[in-house]
Design an enzyme around this catalytic site. Structure first.
Site, PDB file in Angstrom:
ATOM      1  N   GLN A  84       0.848  -1.198   0.000  1.00  0.00           N
ATOM      2  CA  GLN A  84       0.000   0.000   0.000  1.00  0.00           C
ATOM      3  C   GLN A  84       0.882   1.247   0.000  1.00  0.00           C
ATOM      4  OE1 GLN A  84      -3.659  -0.343   1.245  1.00  0.00           O
ATOM      5  NE2 GLN A  84      -3.970   1.698   0.476  1.00  0.00           N
ATOM      6  N   PHE A  85       1.321   1.677  -1.187  1.00  0.00           N
ATOM      7  CA  PHE A  85       2.202   2.839  -1.273  1.00  0.00           C
ATOM      8  C   PHE A  85       1.530   4.110  -0.768  1.00  0.00           C
ATOM      9  CE2 PHE A  85      -0.066   3.268  -5.237  1.00  0.00           C
ATOM     10  CZ  PHE A  85      -0.140   4.638  -5.457  1.00  0.00           C
ATOM     11  N   THR A  86       0.209   4.142  -0.752  1.00  0.00           N
ATOM     12  CA  THR A  86      -0.508   5.351  -0.325  1.00  0.00           C
ATOM     13  C   THR A  86      -0.356   5.622   1.172  1.00  0.00           C
ATOM     14  OG1 THR A  86      -2.586   4.147  -0.050  1.00  0.00           O
ATOM     15  CG2 THR A  86      -2.187   5.189  -2.198  1.00  0.00           C
TER      16      THR A  86
END
Length: 150
Positions: A78-80
């Site tokens: 989850q890069f966010t």
């Protein structure tokens, strides 16, 4: 490295309309990797995640780990989680590691988590458009950041 742990009764990942991974009782771990993450960050988070006492004991107190309850872990990249939101209304993801750096760390994280031998580990697919479904138990949600150790 940042992780959001959610205690779940069930969780699953669907990709292109097909079920990819699913677990029953355990943890859904959303994992965000940044530029300066290393093996030390992996070790720290794996230790915290596998030993975090957020499952109820016989008295109803959060006193057991995912291993103690023989739960499973579903890990989703989850890069966010590294979104910068101070300026404007459009998040910047410049702090998130690029795939060439993040993928090896994500894979090492999964390998290290599996190698503890304490829990069954499932995962999403790095960079895929995933549909994540979960039934949060509690709800219990914990945020861990390997840079906030002290």
């Amino acid at each position: 490295m940042r992780a959001v742990l959610q205690r779940v009764s069930e969780a699953s990942v669907t990709i292109n309309g097909k079920l990819h991974s699913e677990i029953q009782d355990g943890l859904l771990v959303l994992l965000g990797i940044t530029h300066n993450d290393t093996d030390e960050d992996i070790e720290y988070l794996v230790g915290k995640i596998t030993n975090m006492r957020i499952f109820s004991d016989e008295a109803g107190l959060m006193n057991k780990s995912v291993a103690d309850v023989q739960g499973s872990i579903l890990v989703v990249s989850q890069f966010t989680l590294h979104a910068a939101t101070k300026k404007g209304n459009r998040p910047s993801f410049i702090a998130a590691a690029r795939p060439d750096q993040a993928i090896p760390l994500y894979e090492k994280f999964l390998f290290r988590l599996e190698s503890t031998g304490t829990v069954a580990v499932k995962a999403g697919v790095f960079g895929a458009d995933m549909k994540v479904r979960l039934l949060n138990d509690g709800p219990v949600t914990i945020v861990l950041d390997s840079k906030d150790k002290f």
